[in-house]
Design an enzyme around this catalytic site. Structure first.
Site, PDB file in Angstrom:
ATOM      1  N   ASP A 277     -14.830 -15.321   9.407  1.00 20.14           N
ATOM      2  CA  ASP A 277     -13.461 -14.949   9.076  1.00 20.14           C
ATOM      3  C   ASP A 277     -12.756 -14.543  10.375  1.00 20.14           C
ATOM      4  O   ASP A 277     -12.812 -13.390  10.801  1.00 20.14           O
ATOM      5  CB  ASP A 277     -13.465 -13.803   8.063  1.00 20.14           C
ATOM      6  CG  ASP A 277     -12.064 -13.343   7.691  1.00 20.14           C
ATOM      7  OD1 ASP A 277     -11.090 -13.808   8.317  1.00 20.14           O
ATOM      8  OD2 ASP A 277     -11.943 -12.487   6.790  1.00 20.14           O
TER       9      ASP A 277
ATOM     10  N   LYS B 235      -2.944 -15.515  10.335  1.00 18.24           N
ATOM     11  CA  LYS B 235      -2.173 -14.520  11.074  1.00 18.24           C
ATOM     12  C   LYS B 235      -1.401 -15.106  12.257  1.00 18.24           C
ATOM     13  O   LYS B 235      -0.254 -15.497  12.123  1.00 18.24           O
ATOM     14  CB  LYS B 235      -3.065 -13.362  11.507  1.00 18.24           C
ATOM     15  CG  LYS B 235      -3.431 -12.410  10.371  1.00 18.24           C
ATOM     16  CD  LYS B 235      -4.025 -11.128  10.867  1.00 18.24           C
ATOM     17  CE  LYS B 235      -4.429 -10.183   9.733  1.00 18.24           C
ATOM     18  NZ  LYS B 235      -3.296  -9.629   8.994  1.00 18.24           N
TER      19      LYS B 235
ATOM     20  N   TYR C 243       0.813  -1.216   0.000  1.00 18.99           N
ATOM     21  CA  TYR C 243       0.000   0.000   0.000  1.00 18.99           C
ATOM     22  C   TYR C 243       0.848   1.269   0.000  1.00 18.99           C
ATOM     23  O   TYR C 243       0.589   2.212   0.751  1.00 18.99           O
ATOM     24  CB  TYR C 243      -0.989  -0.013   1.181  1.00 18.99           C
ATOM     25  CG  TYR C 243      -2.011  -1.108   1.050  1.00 18.99           C
ATOM     26  CD1 TYR C 243      -3.084  -0.987   0.171  1.00 18.99           C
ATOM     27  CD2 TYR C 243      -1.879  -2.294   1.771  1.00 18.99           C
ATOM     28  CE1 TYR C 243      -4.001  -2.005   0.010  1.00 18.99           C
ATOM     29  CE2 TYR C 243      -2.801  -3.325   1.614  1.00 18.99           C
ATOM     30  CZ  TYR C 243      -3.853  -3.177   0.732  1.00 18.99           C
ATOM     31  OH  TYR C 243      -4.751  -4.201   0.584  1.00 18.99           O
TER      32      TYR C 243
ATOM     33  N   TYR D 232     -13.616  -6.424   5.742  1.00 18.61           N
ATOM     34  CA  TYR D 232     -12.394  -6.641   4.972  1.00 18.61           C
ATOM     35  C   TYR D 232     -12.044  -8.125   5.072  1.00 18.61           C
ATOM     36  O   TYR D 232     -11.999  -8.687   6.174  1.00 18.61           O
ATOM     37  CB  TYR D 232     -11.236  -5.804   5.520  1.00 18.61           C
ATOM     38  CG  TYR D 232      -9.909  -6.143   4.878  1.00 18.61           C
ATOM     39  CD1 TYR D 232      -9.554  -5.600   3.656  1.00 18.61           C
ATOM     40  CD2 TYR D 232      -9.031  -7.028   5.485  1.00 18.61           C
ATOM     41  CE1 TYR D 232      -8.349  -5.932   3.043  1.00 18.61           C
ATOM     42  CE2 TYR D 232      -7.823  -7.373   4.895  1.00 18.61           C
ATOM     43  CZ  TYR D 232      -7.492  -6.825   3.672  1.00 18.61           C
ATOM     44  OH  TYR D 232      -6.309  -7.157   3.078  1.00 18.61           O
TER      45      TYR D 232
END
Length: 428
Positions: free
Chosen positions: A249, A278, A21, A148
Site C-alpha cells: 500500500d 494521493k 472525523y 491504516y
C-alpha cells in the site's frame, strides 16, 4: 469579484457540513481558504499559512502549479469524462505507460480507480480472485498492527482493529490476522526477533491467506511509525517461501515522499500488487491505481469470471489522467530527489530540539516526513488556532503532530513549521 464566505455561510457550515472525523454536536472551527499558491494557503481574512500537510500528503509540487493547471485546461476542452468500458483514450494510456515505467519491473498491468481506499479494495479483490481462479478458497489477509489502509469496509478490515480510528466497527468487519508491527526504527540496528511474530502467524495461517498487505516503511494514519527496511525485506522472503501474495500500500508513501520514488525501494523488494494514489495527480484531483504483475493479472483472468470483477464509474477519468501525466512528468525530471533530501536533512537538525520538551515522547523523520509524538492527545481546536496564529497549517491527530510539506518548500518556510510546533508546545 470573488465571493467570500460570509458569517451566514460559516454558520451553515457549522450546522450542516459534516467535515472528516468531526462531530455534528461539537463541530470544530473551520478556516475559510480564499486561494492557494506554492506552499501557501491564503485565508479570506488575508492571512497566509505555510501548508505543512500537502493536503494530506498529495500536493507534492505545491498549489496552482502552471504545468498542472495547463494540463487540466487543455484536457477539459477535449473531454472531461467518458466511460472506460469499451473506450480508451490517450491520457489514460500515457498515465499507465508512465506508471509501469517508474514502478518495480514485475508490475505490468494497471487498474485505474477513484481513491486510495478503492485502490485497496481492488487489491484485496484481486488477491481473492487470484486464489479462486487457482481453485483455492483463501478468505483471510495478514497484516500488522498500527496499519491504516482506508475508510471503506474491506480497507477497514485490514486496518488495526484496536489501535485505530476504526476500532468501533469491530465485530461488523471480516476478521483478519494481525501480527505485531516492527519495533525497530528506520535508523536502528536490525534484530531478527522483530519478525518472529509475523513469521509465526504467516506459517500458522498460510493455507487460508490470500495475501499480506502492508504500508512499506512508513505506517501513516495508524501512528506515523517509520520502521526498519529489513522488516519489509523479510516479509517479502516469507511470502515467497509460503506462496502468499504481497500487496504494498504505497498510497501515502509513493511518488518520492520517503526519499525513494516508492518506499519498497528502501528494502529492495517488489510486491505482487501495489496501490498508489494521493500524490498521483499532484493533489489536483482524486485518482488512484492498483498495479499487478502479469502472473497475478493473467491468473485472475483465467478463472471462472474470465475477467477482473470491478469497474468504477469514473475509472480512467481523462481529466484526472491528464493532470496525473503532468505530475509524473515533473517527478521524472528528477528535481524531487534533491528537494526531499534537503527536507530530510533539515528535519534531522530541527526536530531533536522539539524532542527535548517534556511533553514529547519521540520525534522521527524520513524523507519529507517529520513526526512529533506526544504523551497526551492534543486539544484540536486550541492547537489548530495556535498554528494558524503562527502562520502555518498543521493538522495533528491524537498524540501526533506531523508535517509532510510540499517538496518545493524552502528552508526558511520549513523552519517556520518546526518553530511553530516548538513554540506552540512550549505554551500548551
Amino acid at each position: 469579484m470573488q465571493k467570500t464566505t460570509s458569517k451566514i455561510d460559516l454558520e451553515f457550515d457549522q450546522q450542516h457540513v459534516w467535515h472528516p472525523y468531526t462531530s455534528t454536536i461539537n463541530p470544530l472551527p473551520c478556516y475559510p481558504v480564499e486561494s492557494a499558491n506554492g506552499v501557501y494557503l491564503t485565508l479570506e481574512d488575508g492571512r497566509k499559512l505555510i501548508d505543512g500537510m500537502s493536503s494530506w500528503w498529495s500536493t507534492i509540487h505545491g498549489y496552482n502549479h502552471p504545468a498542472l493547471n495547463q494540463a487540466a485546461k487543455d484536457q477539459i476542452d477535449k473531454m472531461s469524462h467518458v466511460m472506460f468500458g469499451g473506450i480508451t483514450h490517450e491520457p489514460a494510456v500515457e498515465l499507465c505507460r508512465k506508471l509501469i515505467a517508474i514502478t518495480p519491473e514485475p508490475l505490468q498491468h494497471v487498474f485505474l480507480a477513484d481513491s486510495g481506499s478503492v485502490a485497496v479494495e481492488v487489491s484485496l479483490k484481486m488477491a481473492l480472485q487470484y486464489w479462486h481462479a487457482k481453485g483455492q478458497r483463501r478468505p483471510k489477509f495478514l497484516t500488522v498492527r498500527h496499519g491504516y489502509h482506508g475508510d471503506t469496509f474491506a480497507a477497514m478490515s485490514v486496518t488495526d482493529p484496536d489501535n485505530s480510528m476504526h476500532s468501533l466497527y469491530k465485530g461488523f468487519l471480516p476478521e483478519h490476522i494481525f501480527a505485531e508491527s516492527s519495533e525497530r526504527g528506520f535508523y536502528e540496528e536490525w534484530c531478527e526477533s522483530d519478525i518472529a511474530d509475523f513469521k509465526e502467524k504467516l506459517n500458522n495461517n498460510k493455507e487460508q491467506l490470500a495475501a499480506v498487505i502492508i504500508e512499506p516503511i512508513v505506517q501513516g494514519a495508524g501512528g506515523m511509525r517509520i520502521y526498519h527496511p529489513m522488516y519489509l525485506k523479510r516479509i517479502r522472503e516469507l511470502c515467497d517461501e509460503h506462496d502468499v501474495l504481497l500487496i504494498a500500500d504505497e498510497i501515502a508513501t509513493g511518488f518520492g515522499r520517503t526519499g525513494k520514488m516508492f518506499a519498497c525501494e528502501h528494502a529492495g523488494i517488489s510486491p505482487d500488487i501495489m496501490c498508489v494514489g494521493k500524490a498521483l495527480t499532484g493533489g489536483y484531483m482524486t485518482l488512484s491505481a492498483t498495479l499487478a504483475t502479469k502472473h497475478v493479472a493473467d491468473t485472475v483472468c483465467s478463472g471462472e469470471a474470465a475477467c477482473f470483477m470491478h469497474g468504477p464509474t469514473f475509472m480512467g477519468n481523462p481529466l484526472a489522467c491528464a493532470v496525473g501525466n503532468a505530475s509524473l512528468e515533473i517527478l521524472m525530471q528528477g528535481n524531487w530527489q534533491q528537494q526531499v533530501l534537503s527536507i530530510e536533512q533539515q528535519l534531522s537538525e530541527l526536530l531533536p530540539e522539539i524532542g527535548q520538551l517534556d511533553c514529547v515522547k519521540a520525534v522521527r523523520w524520513l524523507g519529507a516526513i517529520g513526526v512529533v509524538e506526544l504523551y497526551e492527545p492534543v486539544n484540536m481546536a486550541e492547537i489548530q488556532k495556535s498554528f494558524v496564529d503562527a502562520g502555518v497549517w498543521i493538522r495533528p491527530f491524537g498524540k501526533l503532530i506531523y508535517i509532510m510539506p510540499p517538496f518545493i518548500i524552502t528552508p526558511q518556510e520549513l523552519s517556520c513549521l518546526t518553530v511553530a510546533i516548538l513554540r506552540t508546545l512550549k505554551t500548551q
